[in-house]
Write a protein that holds these residues in place. Structure first.
Motif, PDB file in Angstrom:
ATOM      1  N   LEU C  72       0.830  -1.114  -0.026  1.00  0.00           N
ATOM      2  CA  LEU C  72      -0.022   0.042  -0.014  1.00  0.00           C
ATOM      3  C   LEU C  72       0.685   1.254  -0.061  1.00  0.00           C
ATOM      4  N   SER C  73       1.807   1.466   0.634  1.00  0.00           N
ATOM      5  CA  SER C  73       2.701   2.514   1.049  1.00  0.00           C
ATOM      6  C   SER C  73       3.894   2.790  -0.189  1.00  0.00           C
ATOM      7  N   GLY C  74       4.081   1.747  -0.677  1.00  0.00           N
ATOM      8  CA  GLY C  74       5.401   1.803  -1.610  1.00  0.00           C
ATOM      9  C   GLY C  74       6.768   1.483  -1.073  1.00  0.00           C
ATOM     10  N   ARG C  91       9.065   3.515   5.508  1.00  0.00           N
ATOM     11  CA  ARG C  91       7.755   4.036   4.880  1.00  0.00           C
ATOM     12  C   ARG C  91       6.678   3.038   5.165  1.00  0.00           C
ATOM     13  N   CYS C  95       0.562  -2.508   7.376  1.00  0.00           N
ATOM     14  CA  CYS C  95      -0.597  -2.791   6.867  1.00  0.00           C
ATOM     15  C   CYS C  95      -0.885  -4.133   6.813  1.00  0.00           C
ATOM     16  N   TRP C  96       0.165  -5.155   6.616  1.00  0.00           N
ATOM     17  CA  TRP C  96       0.385  -6.711   6.551  1.00  0.00           C
ATOM     18  C   TRP C  96      -0.205  -6.909   5.111  1.00  0.00           C
ATOM     19  N   THR C  97      -0.565  -6.315   4.228  1.00  0.00           N
ATOM     20  CA  THR C  97      -0.938  -6.743   2.856  1.00  0.00           C
ATOM     21  C   THR C  97       0.125  -7.631   2.343  1.00  0.00           C
ATOM     22  N   LEU C 100      -0.002 -10.907   3.331  1.00  0.00           N
ATOM     23  CA  LEU C 100      -1.356 -11.741   3.036  1.00  0.00           C
ATOM     24  C   LEU C 100      -1.045 -12.464   1.533  1.00  0.00           C
ATOM     25  N   ARG C 109       5.709 -10.021  10.612  1.00  0.00           N
ATOM     26  CA  ARG C 109       5.516  -8.579  11.455  1.00  0.00           C
ATOM     27  C   ARG C 109       6.682  -8.586  12.167  1.00  0.00           C
TER      28      ARG C 109
ATOM     29  N   SER D  43      -1.037   6.988  -1.401  1.00  0.00           N
ATOM     30  CA  SER D  43      -1.628   5.768  -1.065  1.00  0.00           C
ATOM     31  C   SER D  43      -3.278   6.174  -0.405  1.00  0.00           C
ATOM     32  N   PRO D  45      -5.356   4.192   1.010  1.00  0.00           N
ATOM     33  CA  PRO D  45      -5.720   3.516   2.371  1.00  0.00           C
ATOM     34  C   PRO D  45      -5.006   4.042   3.417  1.00  0.00           C
ATOM     35  N   LEU D  46      -3.752   4.829   3.178  1.00  0.00           N
ATOM     36  CA  LEU D  46      -3.161   5.227   4.330  1.00  0.00           C
ATOM     37  C   LEU D  46      -3.893   6.497   5.200  1.00  0.00           C
ATOM     38  N   TYR D  49      -4.092   5.921   8.660  1.00  0.00           N
ATOM     39  CA  TYR D  49      -3.055   6.074   9.421  1.00  0.00           C
ATOM     40  C   TYR D  49      -2.570   7.550   9.547  1.00  0.00           C
ATOM     41  N   GLU D  54      -0.381   8.067  12.821  1.00  0.00           N
ATOM     42  CA  GLU D  54       0.671   6.847  12.718  1.00  0.00           C
ATOM     43  C   GLU D  54       1.761   7.127  11.629  1.00  0.00           C
ATOM     44  N   TYR D  61       3.031   9.379   0.416  1.00  0.00           N
ATOM     45  CA  TYR D  61       3.337   9.316  -0.995  1.00  0.00           C
ATOM     46  C   TYR D  61       3.666   7.941  -1.353  1.00  0.00           C
ATOM     47  N   TYR D  62       2.952   7.595  -2.470  1.00  0.00           N
ATOM     48  CA  TYR D  62       3.178   6.083  -2.812  1.00  0.00           C
ATOM     49  C   TYR D  62       4.632   6.067  -3.516  1.00  0.00           C
ATOM     50  N   SER D 324      -6.666  -6.986   4.276  1.00  0.00           N
ATOM     51  CA  SER D 324      -5.797  -7.080   5.288  1.00  0.00           C
ATOM     52  C   SER D 324      -6.083  -5.871   6.267  1.00  0.00           C
ATOM     53  N   GLU D 326      -6.185  -4.021  10.224  1.00  0.00           N
ATOM     54  CA  GLU D 326      -5.767  -4.042  11.767  1.00  0.00           C
ATOM     55  C   GLU D 326      -6.676  -3.058  12.446  1.00  0.00           C
ATOM     56  N   PRO D 331      -4.788  -7.720  13.950  1.00  0.00           N
ATOM     57  CA  PRO D 331      -4.466  -7.761  12.532  1.00  0.00           C
ATOM     58  C   PRO D 331      -5.501  -9.067  12.155  1.00  0.00           C
TER      59      PRO D 331
END
Lengths: 381, 503, 145, 436
Positions: C72-74, C91, C95-97, C100, C109, D43, D45-46, D49, D54, D61-62, D324, D326, D331
């Motif tokens: 998700l975050s790059g 970065r 998210c644990w993707t 998955l 983790r 992103s 989904p962030l 966060y 967080e 930024y992706y 996914s 949490e 999680p």
């Protein structure tokens, strides 16, 4: 001097001078030049041994075996003569003529016998020469104080404790005429010098002079013992003489193949040889590995026809060959050749393990030898 | 029944160092370590410790010390701890005491009482780094004389030389049977022998089909059980060896328990899976020397006279006479296995009390064969306690053509000589068939370790030879002049055929 | 790039790879300290075991890495130089993707510091990754492609 | 008029992964990206966060800040595409800019769906799908506030968690009988609810909001279907999302619930591709196209769209519904079918206490769904089995075992995966694609 000084299983460490000279046409010359030549390398000997072998010196007895003997005393002589008479017709028994000479002391009794085995004895034997060898072994081993130091035909060995030039004069070698001569000056590190231990070593008409130390002596000796050779002289040079006798006389190897046993080519070289050579040399090493002469040496091996020079495989001791008309030289150093001969044409240093062979020209010889003769006559060996 | 046997070893764990990684727990097939989750402690069950040091070697923090249990009975030269231990064990089980590896009694080790010679001044020592140094050895019968023909100035050999084994170093791997040792050990030995140019010996376990590719470097044994002996097996070998006896257990047969007879072993040995593999004490077709001759010739005939045949005996009192008979019976190689020779399993009493030291057997056999003038008709290979290059050199100088190493090879592979081979739980993955344990020996590594060992020893042999001023091993073979005894009696010196140091 | 290939026929299940992985990724790189004093990092290699079969598995650094696509975050990227799939903990948001989607289960983790994932990074500070270097039976070998 | 080899409408997961894929195959072709937002690609989904503190804005930024430059992309920000003309291969932006393309990608994403509730339009409610949404939420939570979140789907619950982190007093209303009714099963929902409740978040399930009464600005009161009322300072509408298909539909491209694409991510119009949340593409578990508005799915589709646009011919392997998430340290990972209906499914569950709950759903010999809560390590192995439609007959019984892994695979398959298939995932994808 012959009694009680033998060390079983011991051998003699020595550095030495060796010198060989042969007229390939068989023309004879006296021992004078030999004495001069060997004396020239005086610093290679220490007065504890010198000797000569000469071929063609007893033409009047050419067909008889000449045993030259050393005795500690008359008792030993009597015992030996009785022993000899049992199997030999002794044509002549005489004291070897000597002259008093400063530097030669305490000589044993020196006798020579011209003789041939009795018919009765030899009939039982297929091979007269083996009989002679066994007689020599028996006397040397069994008769205390007696020693056979030469046993060939028309040849003789003259040796003793002293510088070689003194020994030469002692034996009056200027009075002998031979076509092939070898000489030896000895530098034993073993202070116990004795007459029998001087070079050349002889069996039948094989004579060996040797500079070096046979590090493989222990196994060479044990191997030869399996073939009936009893090493009585307690020097490594002795095994060379017996090995040569075994290989050439008894097993019929050519001189060249014999040399390849004593100084075998490295396995690396054998592996690179063409198939036939590879098979030959592999078989030689497999069969005769126990008489590979290992350790530093240069030797001259002589018989009535040939004079062969050889060094160990990696040439740890010096050997020089030279040529002057019909004369062939093999020597520890080059200088003596020039000292006695202004006409030395070319000289060269043979490669380690490569035999150089001088041979009488008028004898029939196996073709194999030809190439080496050629190489000896050229300077490219 | 309450056992009176005290643990042989105690295991000390340095709690500061222990990180509870449990490597020790996982490495011990005897279950001497276990993890107590409740207290987060690794605990020990010392009764089970074999003293193989696998855990010590693998502990990443060096937290372990295995030491001999200091609880010993009062010192008594007669009733030693070992004697008591054995009696307790037999009182508890009624069984025959079993052990593994070679005799560990302190009979004189003559290798350690023989010293070697070197060149000083009068002849030069040779530097093996600069000069050639030859260890190549051929095993097999040699002719008494070579007949050489000459044609057009070229010599050629007329004598037909018997089949020979070519060794690049006078060291071979001793008979170790598949079954006693794992497949991976066999593979390591086979590959190392092939790579280095020497031979390994199948023992009486047959030859696994995957190892036929190393046949050129394999000596295939024909033992009393005839396990795995068939035409292809004989055909695959470079040489054959009739095993009459083994140094660790002269006069008795062998026993591979059924639980070790896995599918692969069953297939290789040609016996039903899970059945005990029992090697009879004698060959039931060899009750005399002439029977041996018949088997030798049968094997030669079966293999078209292309392979040397070795006969292996345990070194016993009259080895010299036996060896002479073996040579005359047509053996190309005489293999002598001394009292210190190893085994996967043997009755302790036999192992420790039957046979003679190899040094004496070798010396007397070599001397005898020479006296009879037949030494060249067979090569002598000795086994049983060769531990170093120096031992090899001494053996060769006493008269051996080559040596077999068994225990030394296994030690190179990790064996710690705990003598528990017979349990089948070898933690080093050597004397076991448990797949969990056998994979501990990666043949890649095993091969490398063995080749390294041979390389190292060979270099040392070359150094020693060079020091003696000798550049070919055949000039050392039987060259007893280069040996001297230290602290040996006249009689020992006489048998060994060497003089005392200083003389 | 280098890849680590497990040889299951020689994995002896000692787990020294895991132990040395943990040490190499610890702050002190001292085994006793890493285990007893520090926040013990996660193991980035895992020994799978069933009966007598075992092998150690770490990130395959797949050519078509699902974790990179899914991230998700790059944070999960291929390192241009080494070719390794590297997670940037700065970065990563945890998210644990990637967990998955990783078909090898090679991402874990790692919450010793903050919530991020940890995975094999081929030990960039070492010539040979710690697991390979410390495998006593060469059950982990390096192949280069 | 500018002509681009590749024009991409949208600037999120699908767009950027398409762009990366194109660049990997075609280093020189010109690329344009049109985004209606002002941000570089971030992103989505962030945002939760970000709100929860967080991560910082930098973490949103992706791609790195030099991304467009280094990828040689013309980035048209705040440039909404209003129409496309497939015949002329031309698009028009809200700024009247006209641009031609050779290949076009529609990665238009989704919009929040707000149901027609009485009074909601009069209230300044929030949605929670964009960075701007996050900024608004951050501003509104600078002081203590009561927040009402309508909808307990993924967005709703993450919004609730973010609001809670900002100190708000949060109530969530969900029409269905449990939170995250689609992504999770009842047991996992309960675990999440437990966590939420423990943190003081009010969860009201089985009720809907029937009306809203604005009290000016963001404040208001909501009326629930059971007649109760909830006052709020912040209202978050998180009922659902809808794919943005209006652009495609207007251009005559086939759309059903989303933009329809074939296995090459190509739409019904030549040279127009679609990917991401707006597209309806193969779901391997369902065996038919489905909307899976999920970041990883969008990214994968974008990648395959990009590869095909650049001239490769590779089939999109298909995806499945993967989540996914949490919540408050719990999680929860799921994939495929987690709420099977009907008797052809076999469900195996395992609970190890302390929120550790795992479940697999098997149909015949195929693993079709999995869920892991609390203990999630190595979940991807199961996901991959689902994704590959693998036959799990021999390993069914141990799927949830401690230490389940490749060790449980047949030796040959394991060997292939670990050793032979080091670079083989792509290969496997292609195989699957053909099958799909």
């Amino acid at each position: 001097m012959l009694r009680g000084i033998r060390f079983p299983d011991d051998k003699d460490f020595s550095g030495c001078s060796i010198f060989g000279m042969m007229n390939v046409r068989g023309e004879k010359f006296n021992g004078e030049d030999m004495i001069t030549a060997i004396a020239n390398m005086k610093d290679r000997s220490n007065g504890l041994g010198g000797g000569f072998a000469a071929y063609g010196i007893y033409p009047q007895y050419a067909d008889l075996y000449c045993f030259q003997m050393m005795y500690d005393d008359e008792g030993a002589r009597k015992e030996s003569e009785e022993f000899l008479e049992a199997s030999f017709e002794i044509e002549t028994a005489e004291i070897i003529p000597t002259r008093a000479c400063e530097g030669v002391r305490e000589s044993p009794l020196l006798w020579r016998y011209f003789m041939q085995p009795r018919q009765k004895v030899t009939c039982e034997l297929e091979d007269v020469e083996s009989f002679i060898v066994s007689v020599v072994m028996d006397i040397n081993r069994k008769i205390d104080g007696a020693f056979v130091f030469s046993s060939g035909k028309d040849m003789g060995v003259f040796k003793g404790v002293g510088f070689p030039e003194d020994i030469g004069r002692f034996f009056r070698l200027e009075e002998y005429e031979g076509y092939s001569w070898v000489a030896h000056g000895r530098f034993p590190t073993n202070t116990q010098a004795w007459w029998g231990g001087a070079h050349p070593f002889n069996i039948l008409d094989w004579s060996v002079v040797h500079n070096g130390e046979i590090s493989s002596y222990g196994i060479n000796k044990r191997y030869l013992e399996m073939y009936g050779y009893v090493c009585t002289l307690f020097t490594d040079t002795e095994v060379v003489a017996y090995a040569v006798d075994l290989l050439v006389r008894r097993h019929g190897l050519s001189v060249e193949d014999m040399a390849k046993v004593l100084a075998a080519p490295l396995w690396d070289e054998i592996d690179r040889m063409p198939a036939e050579g590879k098979q030959l040399h592999t078989a030689l090493r497999q069969t005769y590995g126990s008489i590979l002469m290992n350790g530093p040496f240069s030797i001259i091996i002589s018989n009535r026809n040939q004079m062969i020079g050889l060094t160990d495989r990696i040439r740890l001791r010096p050997l020089v060959a030279g040529r002057s008309g019909d004369i062939r030289y093999i020597s520890s150093e080059e200088a003596p050749m020039h000292l006695i001969d202004d006409n030395v044409e070319d000289t060269w240093i043979p490669r380690g393990g490569e035999p150089i062979i001088a041979e009488l020209e008028n004898i029939a010889r196996p073709a194999a030898v030809e190439e080496n003769l050629l190489s000896l006559s050229g300077a490219d060996s | 029944m309450k056992s009176y046997i005290l643990p042989e070893f105690l295991i000390d764990r340095d709690d500061y160092r222990c990180i509870r990684c449990e490597v020790c727990v996982r490495q011990c097939a005897f279950d001497a370590h276990w993890y107590d989750e409740e207290d987060d402690e690794v605990r020990v069950d010392e009764d089970k410790c074999a003293g193989c040091l696998r855990c010590v070697t693998f502990c990443p923090t060096n937290a372990l010390i295995v030491r001999r249990n200091p609880n010993q009975i009062p010192e008594n030269a007669n009733w030693t701890n070992e004697v008591l231990h054995n009696i307790y064990k037999q009182a508890e089980t009624g069984g025959v005491l079993l052990t593994g590896m070679g005799c560990d009694k302190d009979y004189p080790i003559y290798w350690d009482r023989i010293v070697l010679d070197a060149s000083q001044v009068t002849n030069p020592s040779i530097d093996p780094l600069r000069e050639p140094m030859e260890l190549r050895t051929y095993l097999g019968a040699k002719p008494d004389a070579l007949e050489i023909g000459r044609k057009k100035g070229k010599s050629s050999v007329l004598t037909k030389i018997s089949p020979q084994l070519r060794l690049e170093t006078p060291i071979m791997f001793s008979a170790l049977s598949y079954g006693a040792i794992s497949y991976n050990v066999c593979e390591s030995l086979a590959r190392a022998a092939s790579e280095f140019g020497t031979y390994y010996n199948t023992g009486e376990g047959g030859l696994h089909r995957d190892l036929y590719q190393y046949g050129d470097h394999t000596i295939c044994q024909v033992a009393s059980g005839r396990f795995g002996v068939h035409a292809d097996y004989l055909e695959a070998a470079a040489a054959l060896e009739i095993k009459i006896g083994q140094g660790a257990k002269p006069g008795i047969g062998g026993h591979l328990p059924g639980e070790k007879v896995s599918a692969e072993i069953s297939h290789t040995r040609m016996i039903p899976e899970g059945t005990d593999a029992l090697s009879p004490a004698p060959h039931h077709d060899i009750y005399s020397i002439e029977d041996l001759a018949q088997l030798i010739y049968a094997l030669k005939e079966a293999t078209h006279w292309e392979k040397p045949v070795s006969v292996k005996i345990a070194a016993v009192h009259n080895s010299a006479a036996i060896a002479s008979g073996m040579v005359r019976a047509g053996a190309d190689i005489i293999a002598l296995d001394g009292i210190r020779g190893g085994t996967g399993a043997a009755p302790t009493m036999i192992r420790d009390n039957v046979g003679i030291p190899i040094e004496l057997a070798l010396a007397s056999v070599d001397t005898r064969l020479r006296e009879e003038g037949i030494r060249n008709r067979a090569s002598i290979v000795v086994a049983g306690g060769i531990r170093s290059a120096a031992d090899v050199v001494k053996a060769v100088a006493l008269g051996a053509d080559a040596v077999y190493i068994g225990t030394a090879a296994l030690v190179a592979l990790g064996c710690h000589v705990c003598q528990k081979c017979y349990t089948g739980k070898c933690n080093w993955g050597i004397a076991t068939q448990d797949p969990y344990l056998t994979k501990r020996l990666n043949p890649e590594i095993g091969t490398r370790r063995l080749v390294n060992l041979l390389t190292g020893w060979s270099h040392e042999i070359m150094e020693i030879l060079g020091g003696m001023g000798i550049n070919a091993i055949e000039s050392l073979r039987g060259n007893r002049l280069r040996l001297r005894g230290v602290g040996l009696s006249e009689e020992e010196l006489r048998i060994l055929g060497i003089r005392h140091a200083g003389a | 790039m280098i890849r680590i290939v497990p040889k299951e026929e020689f994995c002896i299940g000692c787990r020294l790879c895991e132990i040395h992985c943990i040490v190499e990724h610890s702050k002190s790189k001292n085994i006793v300290k890493a285990y007893k004093k520090e926040n013990r990092p996660i193991k980035r290699v895992e020994v799978e075991e069933e009966g007598h079969v075992s092998f150690a598995l770490q990130c395959r650094h797949c050519e078509e890495a699902p974790c990179i696509t899914a991230c998700l975050s790059g944070a999960m990227q291929r390192d241009a130089e080494s070719g390794a799939v590297i997670n940037d903990p700065e970065r990563c948001v945890g998210c644990w993707t990637c967990i998955l989607v990783c078909p090898y289960g090679a991402v874990r983790r790692d919450e010793a510091e903050r919530k991020v994932v940890g995975k094999c990074d081929l030990c960039p500070d070492l010539e040979t990754p710690a697991c390979v270097a410390n495998c006593p039976n060469e059950a982990l070998v390096i192949v280069e492609d | 008029m500018a002509i681009y080899d590749y024009a991409i409408v949208g600037n999120s997961a699908a767009a950027i992964n398409a762009c990366d894929a194109i660049r990997a195959r075609d280093a020189v072709g010109s690329i344009a990206i049109f985004s209606e937002e002002k941000y570089r690609c971030y992103s989505r989904p962030l945002i939760s966060y970000l709100v929860a503190g967080e991560i910082t804005t930098q973490g949103m930024y992706y791609r790195p800040s030099n991304y467009y430059r280094s990828a040689k992309v013309d980035f048209h920000k705040e440039s909404r595409v209003v129409s496309i003309n497939p015949a002329k291969k031309m698009l028009t932006t809200a700024g009247k800019e006209k641009v031609k393309w050779r290949k076009l990608l529609l990665a238009t994403g989704f919009l929040p769906f707000v149901p027609p509730v009485n009074g909601v339009e009069e209230t300044d409610y929030l949605t929670f799908v964009s960075w701007d949404d996050a900024r608004r939420m951050l501003a509104l939570t600078n002081k203590p506030a009561a927040a009402l979140v309508v909808g307990a789907g993924l967005i709703g619950v993450k919004a609730a968690e973010a609001l809670h982190a900002r100190g708000a007093e949060v109530t969530v209303v969900e029409k269905m009988d449990r939170v995250l009714p689609l992504a999770l099963d009842a047991r996992a929902s309960a675990l999440v609810e437990e966590r939420c409740s423990a943190k003081g978040i009010g969860i009201i399930t089985g009720e809907s909001v029937s009306g809203v009464e604005s009290r000016g600005g963001h404040k208001g009161r909501a009326f629930l279907s059971d007649g109760s009322e909830i006052d709020f300072d912040i209202l978050v509408m998180a009922v659902g999302v809808r794919p943005r298909t209006e652009l495609a539909e207007a251009a005559g491209i086939d759309c059903r619930r989303g933009i329809e694409v074939d296995e090459y991510q190509s739409t019904s119009e030549m040279d127009i591709y679609a990917a991401g949340d707006a597209a309806i593409a193969l779901d391997v578990v369902l065996g038919k196209p489905a909307l899976n508005a999920l970041w990883p799915v969008a990214a994968l589709q974008g990648k395959y769209a990009g590869l095909n646009m650049a001239g490769d011919e590779v089939s999109y392997p298909g995806c499945n519904s993967m989540n996914s998430v949490e919540f408050f340290g719990l999680p929860v990972l799921s994939a495929g079918i987690v709420n099977p209906e009907g008797s052809d499914y076999e469900v195996i569950t395992r609970e190890d206490g302390d929120g550790e709950y795992r479940k697999v759903v098997v149909k015949g010999d195929t693993l079709v769904g999995m869920l892991m809560a609390g203990k999630i390590e190595r979940a991807g192995i199961l996901t991959s089995l689902i994704q590959e439609r693998a036959n799990v007959k021999r390993i069914k019984s141990c799927l949830l075992d401690e230490g389940f892994g490749l060790i449980n695979f047949p030796h040959a398959i394991r060997q292939d995966r670990i050793v032979e298939a080091l670079a083989g995932l792509k290969k496997a994808d292609a195989v699957r694609g053909r099958r799909g």
